[in-house]
Write a protein that holds these residues in place. Structure first.
Motif, PDB file in Angstrom:
ATOM      1  N   ILE A  37     -19.989 -31.954  15.476  1.00  0.00           N
ATOM      2  CA  ILE A  37     -19.226 -32.762  16.420  1.00  0.00           C
ATOM      3  C   ILE A  37     -17.893 -32.256  16.557  1.00  0.00           C
ATOM      4  CG2 ILE A  37     -18.570 -35.137  17.088  1.00  0.00           C
ATOM      5  CD1 ILE A  37     -21.161 -36.113  15.578  1.00  0.00           C
ATOM      6  N   ARG A  38     -17.203 -31.999  15.534  1.00  0.00           N
ATOM      7  CA  ARG A  38     -15.980 -31.541  15.883  1.00  0.00           C
ATOM      8  C   ARG A  38     -15.649 -30.218  16.337  1.00  0.00           C
ATOM      9  NH1 ARG A  38     -11.792 -34.526  13.234  1.00  0.00           N
ATOM     10  NH2 ARG A  38     -10.531 -33.155  14.723  1.00  0.00           N
ATOM     11  N   ILE A  39     -16.797 -29.252  15.919  1.00  0.00           N
ATOM     12  CA  ILE A  39     -16.530 -28.035  16.325  1.00  0.00           C
ATOM     13  C   ILE A  39     -16.847 -28.219  17.990  1.00  0.00           C
ATOM     14  CG2 ILE A  39     -18.067 -25.938  16.369  1.00  0.00           C
ATOM     15  CD1 ILE A  39     -18.081 -26.260  13.244  1.00  0.00           C
ATOM     16  N   LEU A  40     -18.035 -28.821  18.295  1.00  0.00           N
ATOM     17  CA  LEU A  40     -18.399 -28.771  19.701  1.00  0.00           C
ATOM     18  C   LEU A  40     -17.271 -29.519  20.557  1.00  0.00           C
ATOM     19  CD1 LEU A  40     -20.827 -28.666  21.547  1.00  0.00           C
ATOM     20  CD2 LEU A  40     -21.350 -31.056  21.295  1.00  0.00           C
ATOM     21  N   ILE A  41     -16.600 -30.443  20.034  1.00  0.00           N
ATOM     22  CA  ILE A  41     -15.575 -31.049  20.751  1.00  0.00           C
ATOM     23  C   ILE A  41     -14.348 -30.133  20.926  1.00  0.00           C
ATOM     24  CG2 ILE A  41     -13.693 -32.626  20.866  1.00  0.00           C
ATOM     25  CD1 ILE A  41     -15.336 -34.563  19.417  1.00  0.00           C
ATOM     26  N   THR A  42     -14.162 -29.254  19.734  1.00  0.00           N
ATOM     27  CA  THR A  42     -12.997 -28.208  20.086  1.00  0.00           C
ATOM     28  C   THR A  42     -13.394 -26.949  21.057  1.00  0.00           C
ATOM     29  OG1 THR A  42     -12.405 -28.791  17.703  1.00  0.00           O
ATOM     30  CG2 THR A  42     -11.639 -26.556  18.670  1.00  0.00           C
ATOM     31  N   VAL A  43     -14.467 -26.684  20.866  1.00  0.00           N
ATOM     32  CA  VAL A  43     -15.212 -25.628  21.883  1.00  0.00           C
ATOM     33  C   VAL A  43     -15.247 -25.677  23.189  1.00  0.00           C
ATOM     34  CG1 VAL A  43     -17.105 -23.932  22.171  1.00  0.00           C
ATOM     35  CG2 VAL A  43     -16.597 -24.549  19.965  1.00  0.00           C
ATOM     36  N   LEU A  44     -15.451 -27.157  23.428  1.00  0.00           N
ATOM     37  CA  LEU A  44     -15.440 -27.561  25.134  1.00  0.00           C
ATOM     38  C   LEU A  44     -14.418 -27.713  25.739  1.00  0.00           C
ATOM     39  CD1 LEU A  44     -18.059 -30.407  24.675  1.00  0.00           C
ATOM     40  CD2 LEU A  44     -18.405 -28.057  25.704  1.00  0.00           C
ATOM     41  N   LYS A  45     -12.949 -27.996  24.644  1.00  0.00           N
ATOM     42  CA  LYS A  45     -11.636 -27.744  25.122  1.00  0.00           C
ATOM     43  C   LYS A  45     -11.089 -26.371  25.457  1.00  0.00           C
ATOM     44  CE  LYS A  45     -10.269 -31.985  22.811  1.00  0.00           C
ATOM     45  NZ  LYS A  45      -9.451 -32.662  21.800  1.00  0.00           N
ATOM     46  N   ILE A  46     -12.081 -25.215  24.991  1.00  0.00           N
ATOM     47  CA  ILE A  46     -11.606 -23.947  25.376  1.00  0.00           C
ATOM     48  C   ILE A  46     -11.670 -23.641  26.815  1.00  0.00           C
ATOM     49  CG2 ILE A  46     -11.978 -21.513  24.771  1.00  0.00           C
ATOM     50  CD1 ILE A  46     -12.729 -22.326  21.818  1.00  0.00           C
ATOM     51  N   PRO A  47     -10.567 -22.948  27.443  1.00  0.00           N
ATOM     52  CA  PRO A  47     -10.873 -23.027  28.842  1.00  0.00           C
ATOM     53  C   PRO A  47     -11.833 -21.773  29.278  1.00  0.00           C
ATOM     54  CG  PRO A  47      -8.886 -22.236  28.118  1.00  0.00           C
ATOM     55  CD  PRO A  47      -9.333 -22.670  26.875  1.00  0.00           C
ATOM     56  N   SER A  48     -11.715 -20.721  28.773  1.00  0.00           N
ATOM     57  CA  SER A  48     -12.553 -19.570  29.104  1.00  0.00           C
ATOM     58  C   SER A  48     -13.876 -19.567  28.541  1.00  0.00           C
ATOM     59  CB  SER A  48     -11.921 -18.290  28.835  1.00  0.00           C
ATOM     60  OG  SER A  48     -11.962 -18.213  27.342  1.00  0.00           O
ATOM     61  N   ALA A  49     -14.998 -19.110  29.072  1.00  0.00           N
ATOM     62  CA  ALA A  49     -16.521 -18.946  28.806  1.00  0.00           C
ATOM     63  C   ALA A  49     -16.426 -17.976  27.740  1.00  0.00           C
ATOM     64  CB  ALA A  49     -17.148 -18.581  29.958  1.00  0.00           C
ATOM     65  N   ALA A  50     -15.411 -16.733  27.633  1.00  0.00           N
ATOM     66  CA  ALA A  50     -15.666 -15.858  26.689  1.00  0.00           C
ATOM     67  C   ALA A  50     -15.077 -16.338  25.133  1.00  0.00           C
ATOM     68  CB  ALA A  50     -14.509 -14.754  27.114  1.00  0.00           C
ATOM     69  N   GLY A  51     -14.196 -17.274  25.239  1.00  0.00           N
ATOM     70  CA  GLY A  51     -13.682 -17.994  24.255  1.00  0.00           C
ATOM     71  C   GLY A  51     -14.617 -18.685  23.627  1.00  0.00           C
ATOM     72  N   LYS A  52     -15.183 -19.620  24.624  1.00  0.00           N
ATOM     73  CA  LYS A  52     -16.271 -20.489  23.890  1.00  0.00           C
ATOM     74  C   LYS A  52     -17.626 -19.945  23.310  1.00  0.00           C
ATOM     75  CE  LYS A  52     -15.707 -24.023  27.438  1.00  0.00           C
ATOM     76  NZ  LYS A  52     -16.324 -24.739  28.509  1.00  0.00           N
ATOM     77  N   ARG A  53     -18.159 -18.467  23.781  1.00  0.00           N
ATOM     78  CA  ARG A  53     -18.942 -17.697  23.074  1.00  0.00           C
ATOM     79  C   ARG A  53     -18.476 -17.035  21.863  1.00  0.00           C
ATOM     80  NH1 ARG A  53     -19.783 -15.638  28.534  1.00  0.00           N
ATOM     81  NH2 ARG A  53     -18.358 -14.293  28.013  1.00  0.00           N
ATOM     82  N   LYS A  54     -17.235 -16.645  21.729  1.00  0.00           N
ATOM     83  CA  LYS A  54     -16.568 -16.356  20.511  1.00  0.00           C
ATOM     84  C   LYS A  54     -16.588 -17.320  19.561  1.00  0.00           C
ATOM     85  CE  LYS A  54     -12.669 -13.805  18.568  1.00  0.00           C
ATOM     86  NZ  LYS A  54     -11.517 -13.473  19.003  1.00  0.00           N
ATOM     87  N   ALA A  55     -16.206 -18.703  19.904  1.00  0.00           N
ATOM     88  CA  ALA A  55     -16.184 -19.714  18.944  1.00  0.00           C
ATOM     89  C   ALA A  55     -17.239 -19.738  18.322  1.00  0.00           C
ATOM     90  CB  ALA A  55     -15.550 -20.889  19.659  1.00  0.00           C
ATOM     91  N   PHE A  56     -18.578 -20.008  19.290  1.00  0.00           N
ATOM     92  CA  PHE A  56     -19.912 -20.448  18.992  1.00  0.00           C
ATOM     93  C   PHE A  56     -20.644 -19.130  18.000  1.00  0.00           C
ATOM     94  CE2 PHE A  56     -20.512 -23.803  22.196  1.00  0.00           C
ATOM     95  CZ  PHE A  56     -20.806 -24.556  21.399  1.00  0.00           C
ATOM     96  N   SER A  57     -20.269 -17.959  18.301  1.00  0.00           N
ATOM     97  CA  SER A  57     -20.527 -16.951  17.733  1.00  0.00           C
ATOM     98  C   SER A  57     -20.369 -17.118  16.109  1.00  0.00           C
ATOM     99  CB  SER A  57     -20.254 -15.597  18.207  1.00  0.00           C
ATOM    100  OG  SER A  57     -18.853 -15.298  18.019  1.00  0.00           O
ATOM    101  N   THR A  58     -19.097 -17.496  15.922  1.00  0.00           N
ATOM    102  CA  THR A  58     -19.070 -17.580  14.200  1.00  0.00           C
ATOM    103  C   THR A  58     -19.677 -18.389  13.391  1.00  0.00           C
ATOM    104  OG1 THR A  58     -17.208 -19.376  14.711  1.00  0.00           O
ATOM    105  CG2 THR A  58     -16.363 -17.163  15.074  1.00  0.00           C
ATOM    106  N   CYS A  59     -20.418 -19.369  14.291  1.00  0.00           N
ATOM    107  CA  CYS A  59     -21.389 -20.305  13.931  1.00  0.00           C
ATOM    108  C   CYS A  59     -22.736 -19.742  13.524  1.00  0.00           C
ATOM    109  CB  CYS A  59     -21.267 -21.430  14.512  1.00  0.00           C
ATOM    110  SG  CYS A  59     -19.894 -22.255  14.657  1.00  0.00           S
ATOM    111  N   GLY A  60     -22.849 -18.640  14.150  1.00  0.00           N
ATOM    112  CA  GLY A  60     -24.458 -18.173  13.907  1.00  0.00           C
ATOM    113  C   GLY A  60     -24.977 -17.881  12.978  1.00  0.00           C
ATOM    114  N   SER A  61     -24.489 -17.301  11.774  1.00  0.00           N
ATOM    115  CA  SER A  61     -24.987 -17.283  10.391  1.00  0.00           C
ATOM    116  C   SER A  61     -25.494 -18.662   9.913  1.00  0.00           C
ATOM    117  CB  SER A  61     -24.019 -16.779   9.665  1.00  0.00           C
ATOM    118  OG  SER A  61     -23.780 -15.294   9.953  1.00  0.00           O
ATOM    119  N   HIS A  62     -24.742 -19.638  10.010  1.00  0.00           N
ATOM    120  CA  HIS A  62     -24.727 -20.936   9.391  1.00  0.00           C
ATOM    121  C   HIS A  62     -25.897 -21.698  10.325  1.00  0.00           C
ATOM    122  CE1 HIS A  62     -24.202 -25.332   8.904  1.00  0.00           C
ATOM    123  NE2 HIS A  62     -24.322 -25.164   7.654  1.00  0.00           N
TER     124      HIS A  62
END
Length: 247
Positions: free
Chosen positions: A219-244
């Motif tokens: 929930i905290r990760i989602l809130i933080t990612v949604l605050k990132i302005p760029s789409a590329a930044g959001k994708r990069k943030a979500f990609s770090t959670c890929g393994s988990h």
């Protein structure tokens, strides 16, 4: 073992397994043997890949390697005994049954706690990246793994000791393919009131805590990612959670 004989007339249990039909035994044996070998091989490859690649020497993959090792142990606790019962021996000794139950609960809950620790790691990486290196240092990672292993083992030991105090009289047939707490309690001819109270209280806490930790982290990760302005930044943030998320 002498104590067991004094309190219970049952020295072994019969595991009925998945099917009582003789024609089903060999196909089930082949199916579960294949699944077991794939599971063991896959987890071994994950461990070897992580330890052989310097780029994977990060907390996330450190936890993942322990998770893979726990999965190997957990699967080995259940499947080999199943394979034996498919082809020949369906009985398991009293001590062997309690030992299997102990490791099933200990290793299964260790999996859950490691997943919670991995979620916490992703939370720190995304929500507090500037302090990630200091927060998730090697010493703290080792402590988190030690905690994830020790608490489930204490939890499992408690339930094994409480089960061992019960008396088993005549019925020794378990309608299951493994030694689990609930089927064993149903076979007991003594009061299981204390066992049930502990299950409803302590067991609930142990099971729910990792789930709440994972939920809170994402929930905290989602809130933080949604605050990132760029789409590329959001994708990069979500990609770090890929393994988990894949695990």
């Amino acid at each position: 073992m002498e104590r067991v004989n004094q309190t219970s007339s049952v020295s072994e249990f019969i595991l009925l397994g998945l099917s009582s039909q003789p024609e089903d035994q060999k196909p089930l044996f082949i199916l579960f043997l294949t699944m077991y070998l794939v599971t063991i091989t896959g987890n071994l490859f994950i461990i070897l890949a992580i330890h052989s690649d310097p780029q994977l020497q990060t907390p996330m993959y450190f936890f993942l390697s322990f998770l893979s090792f726990t999965d190997i142990c957990f699967t080995t606790t259940i499947v080999p005994r199943m394979l034996v019962s498919f082809l020949s021996e369906k009985t398991i000794s009293y001590a062997g049954c309690l030992t299997q139950m102990y490791f099933i609960y200990a290793l299964g809950n260790t999996d859950s706690f490691l997943l919670a620790v991995m979620a916490l790691d992703r939370y720190v990486a995304i929500c507090d990246p500037f302090h990630y290196v200091t927060t998730m240092n090697h010493h703290r990672c080792v402590l988190l793994v030690a905690f994830s292993c020790s608490l489930p083992h204490l939890h499992s030991l408690l339930h094994t000791l409480l089960l061992n105090r019960l008396t088993f009289c005549d019925n020794n047939v378990i309608h299951h393919f493994l030694c689990d707490l609930s089927p064993l309690m149903k076979l007991s001819c003594s009061s299981t009131f204390l066992n049930e109270i502990v299950i409803m209280s302590e067991c609930s806490v142990v099971l729910v805590t990792p789930f709440l930790c994972i939920t809170f982290s994402y929930i905290r990760i989602l809130i933080t990612v949604l605050k990132i302005p760029s789409a590329a930044g959001k994708r990069k943030a979500f990609s770090t959670c890929g393994s988990h998320l894949t695990v």
